[in-house]
Write a protein that holds these residues in place. Structure first.
Motif, mmCIF file in Angstrom:
data_model
loop_
_atom_site.group_PDB
_atom_site.id
_atom_site.type_symbol
_atom_site.label_atom_id
_atom_site.label_comp_id
_atom_site.label_asym_id
_atom_site.label_seq_id
_atom_site.Cartn_x
_atom_site.Cartn_y
_atom_site.Cartn_z
ATOM 1 N N ARG A 83 -1.684 7.972 34.276
ATOM 2 C CA ARG A 83 -2.546 9.139 34.494
ATOM 3 C C ARG A 83 -2.150 9.842 35.791
ATOM 4 N NH1 ARG A 83 -7.918 8.940 31.936
ATOM 5 N NH2 ARG A 83 -7.900 7.215 30.476
ATOM 6 N N GLU A 106 -8.957 14.014 29.735
ATOM 7 C CA GLU A 106 -9.005 13.057 28.625
ATOM 8 C C GLU A 106 -9.332 13.832 27.351
ATOM 9 O OE1 GLU A 106 -9.691 8.635 27.636
ATOM 10 O OE2 GLU A 106 -9.527 9.442 29.642
ATOM 11 N N TYR A 112 -4.758 10.899 27.953
ATOM 12 C CA TYR A 112 -4.868 11.795 29.106
ATOM 13 C C TYR A 112 -3.645 12.698 29.123
ATOM 14 C CZ TYR A 112 -6.147 12.979 33.942
ATOM 15 O OH TYR A 112 -6.549 13.628 35.085
ATOM 16 N N CYS A 129 -1.189 7.431 27.309
ATOM 17 C CA CYS A 129 -2.236 6.789 26.510
ATOM 18 C C CYS A 129 -1.981 5.306 26.448
ATOM 19 C CB CYS A 129 -2.294 7.388 25.094
ATOM 20 S SG CYS A 129 -0.862 7.007 24.075
#
Length: 134
Positions: A83, A106, A112, A129
Motif C-alpha cells: 500500500r 481501497e 488498494y 492486494c
C-alpha cells in the motif's frame, strides 16, 4: 492444463512517441523497471516476468483519439509491493502533473489502488492486494 505460461508483453500504440517515451521513462524509472530493447519507433521496459512496450502509431492512428469505453484496451494494472508503494506512486503522479482519475484508496476488500492516465488518455493502475497489512 493451460498451454500459456505467463504474459510475455503488452504493446500499446501512442500518438506522440517522444512524449510517451518521456512519460513512461519517468514512470518506469520510479517503479524500478529497466529498458529491455529500444528502436527508432518502439521501446520496451521489463518487470521480472512481463515487458511493456510503446510503439509509434501510424499517421491514420494518430488522428484517432483514444476514449475509455471504446472497444479495445480498458486499463493496465501494475501489481506493487505494498500500500505504501501505491501511496508513493500517487505522490509521484501528483508531482509530475499526471491526471489521476481515482485516487489511492481501497476499491475492494484488500484491494488498494490508484488509477491514472497516460498522455493519450490510456488508463493505468498501480495496485496492491492480498492481505490486510503490507
Amino acid at each position: 492444463m493451460s498451454r500459456v505460461l505467463d504474459t510475455d508483453h503488452l504493446v500499446i500504440s501512442v500518438s506522440d512517441f517522444q512524449r510517451s517515451k518521456e512519460f513512461y521513462g519517468r514512470l518506469f524509472e520510479f517503479l524500478g523497471l529497466e529498458i529491455s530493447n529500444e528502436y527508432e519507433n518502439a521501446i520496451g521496459w521489463k518487470t521480472a516476468k512481463t515487458r511493456f512496450w510503446i510503439f509509434a502509431a501510424d499517421a491514420k492512428g494518430r488522428k484517432h483519439k483514444y476514449r475509455i469505453g471504446d472497444v479495445g484496451f480498458h486499463h493496465y494494472a501494475f501489481f506493487l509491493r505494498s500500500r505504501k508503494d501505491v501511496d508513493a506512486l500517487q505522490i509521484f503522479l501528483e508531482q509530475n502533473g499526471v491526471t489521476i482519475v481515482d485516487p489511492a484508496g481501497e476499491y475492494y476488500e484488500d484491494y488498494y489502488a490508484v488509477y491514472f492516465l497516460d498522455p493519450d488518455g490510456l488508463k493505468l493502475e498501480g495496485m496492491w492486494c492480498g492481505g490486510e497489512h503490507d
